[in-house]
Scaffold this active site. Structure first.
Site, mmCIF file in Angstrom:
data_model
loop_
_atom_site.group_PDB
_atom_site.id
_atom_site.type_symbol
_atom_site.label_atom_id
_atom_site.label_comp_id
_atom_site.label_asym_id
_atom_site.label_seq_id
_atom_site.Cartn_x
_atom_site.Cartn_y
_atom_site.Cartn_z
ATOM 1 N N ASP A 152 0.863 -1.191 0.000
ATOM 2 C CA ASP A 152 0.000 0.000 0.000
ATOM 3 C C ASP A 152 0.894 1.234 0.000
ATOM 4 O O ASP A 152 1.389 1.660 1.038
ATOM 5 C CB ASP A 152 -0.896 -0.021 1.230
ATOM 6 C CG ASP A 152 -1.964 1.061 1.198
ATOM 7 O OD1 ASP A 152 -2.023 1.814 0.208
ATOM 8 O OD2 ASP A 152 -2.741 1.145 2.164
ATOM 9 N N SER A 153 1.128 1.786 -1.181
ATOM 10 C CA SER A 153 2.006 2.950 -1.289
ATOM 11 C C SER A 153 1.341 4.149 -1.956
ATOM 12 O O SER A 153 1.846 5.261 -1.873
ATOM 13 C CB SER A 153 3.289 2.590 -2.051
ATOM 14 O OG SER A 153 2.982 2.095 -3.338
ATOM 15 N N LYS A 154 0.231 3.926 -2.664
ATOM 16 C CA LYS A 154 -0.559 4.999 -3.286
ATOM 17 C C LYS A 154 0.312 5.936 -4.132
ATOM 18 O O LYS A 154 0.134 7.155 -4.112
ATOM 19 C CB LYS A 154 -1.347 5.783 -2.232
ATOM 20 C CG LYS A 154 -2.339 4.930 -1.454
ATOM 21 C CD LYS A 154 -3.133 5.761 -0.464
ATOM 22 C CE LYS A 154 -4.137 4.913 0.289
ATOM 23 N NZ LYS A 154 -3.523 3.925 1.193
ATOM 24 N N ARG A 155 1.236 5.353 -4.876
ATOM 25 C CA ARG A 155 2.098 6.156 -5.738
ATOM 26 C C ARG A 155 1.272 6.781 -6.861
ATOM 27 O O ARG A 155 0.279 6.209 -7.309
ATOM 28 C CB ARG A 155 3.207 5.305 -6.328
ATOM 29 C CG ARG A 155 4.105 4.609 -5.310
ATOM 30 C CD ARG A 155 4.743 5.557 -4.317
ATOM 31 N NE ARG A 155 5.866 4.939 -3.617
ATOM 32 C CZ ARG A 155 6.429 5.457 -2.534
ATOM 33 N NH1 ARG A 155 5.974 6.590 -2.031
ATOM 34 N NH2 ARG A 155 7.458 4.848 -1.956
#
EC number: 4.1.1.23
Length: 272
Positions: free
Chosen positions: A93-96
């Site tokens: 979960d990094s939401k880049r």
């Protein structure tokens, strides 16, 4: 195996749609971890061992590691899951959300450095953001659509000239245009069941990651009725704080297991 096939296999093998988010906050750990050389890794291992047979995925949140210089413990956590429980998909979960060479580097980070099975991304810059991730055809690309936070509607529910809301446009674009490799999924929060139902109608049986149950107050019955796919699955129901910090005592792992089992059984009550 692709992310889709791994996820479907876990849904069937465990009869569970639950995902445990590995979002460590060392200040909330039981006192016994204060003397550990790698407290995050030790805590994560205990949670993973206690819940592994009850989950369809694990989801570490990269900021909880990077902010405290614990990327090595993130890597070790993911290595541990792969070694001990290789059938469980790992969602980073990094939401880049960027374009060009930067997006390419973020994709390398997720899929080659950390070897995640899927990653969350922000689609605000369009296909140019998504393509560097989607070209990894065996990996999952989970696109933010209608999130669970309180101010999500400020932008995501805006009406476009077409009459559709922005989140509905993202869902439609993802299902009809971007998903050429059949490896995209969406994020829709548990706190927005009406929007979840609208998204499901637009995307068919694409998987949906659903944060917002537990600590954020999402309603499990409403989520299940709104979000299940045609096979009675299709959801990755995430709980992080509600599982990880169910107890601050020495029984923390047992409490985490109990919370995960409770959520699995509650969700299954509404499956058909």
């Amino acid at each position: 195996m692709t992310f889709y096939s791994r996820l479907q296999a876990r849904w069937q093998a465990t009869d569970s749609l639950v995902c445990v988010g590995l979002d460590p906050q060392p200040e909330l750990f039981p006192a016994q971890f204060s003397t550990e050389a790698q407290p995050i890794l030790a805590f994560n291992k205990a949670i993973i061992d206690a819940t592994h047979d009850l989950v369809c995925a694990f989801k570490p949140q990269i900021a909880h590691y990077a902010a405290v210089g614990a990327e090595d413990q993130l890597q070790a956590t993911m290595d541990y899951i792969r070694a001990e429980y290789p059938d469980i998909p790992i969602i980073l979960d990094s939401k880049r959300g960027d374009i060009g060479s930067t997006a390419t580097m973020y994709a390398l980070e997720a899929f080659e450095r950390y070897q995640a099975d899927a990653v969350t991304i922000n689609p605000y810059m369009g296909w140019d953001t998504i393509e560097p991730f989607a070209r990894y055809t065996d990996k999952g690309v989970i696109v933010l659509c209608r999130t669970s936070n309180g101010s999500a509607s400020e932008l995501q529910n805006l009406a476009l000239a077409s009459g559709k809301t922005l989140f509905a446009r993202v869902a439609q674009q993802a299902a009809q245009v971007w998903n050429t490799h059949k490896n995209l999924a969406l994020v829709v929060g548990a706190t927005a069941p009406a929007e979840l139902a609208e998204v499901r109608a637009l995307i068919g049986d694409m998987p949906i990651l659903v944060p917002g149950l537990g600590a954020q107050g999402g309603d499990t019955e409403a989520v299940m009725k709104a979000g299940l796919d045609s096979q009675g699955a299709g959801l990755i129901i995430n709980s992080s704080r509600g599982v990880l910090y169910a107890s601050k005592g020495t029984d923390f792992a047992e409490a985490a297991r109990a919370e995960t089992l409770k959520l699995r059984d509650l969700a299954n009550r509404y499956r058909s």
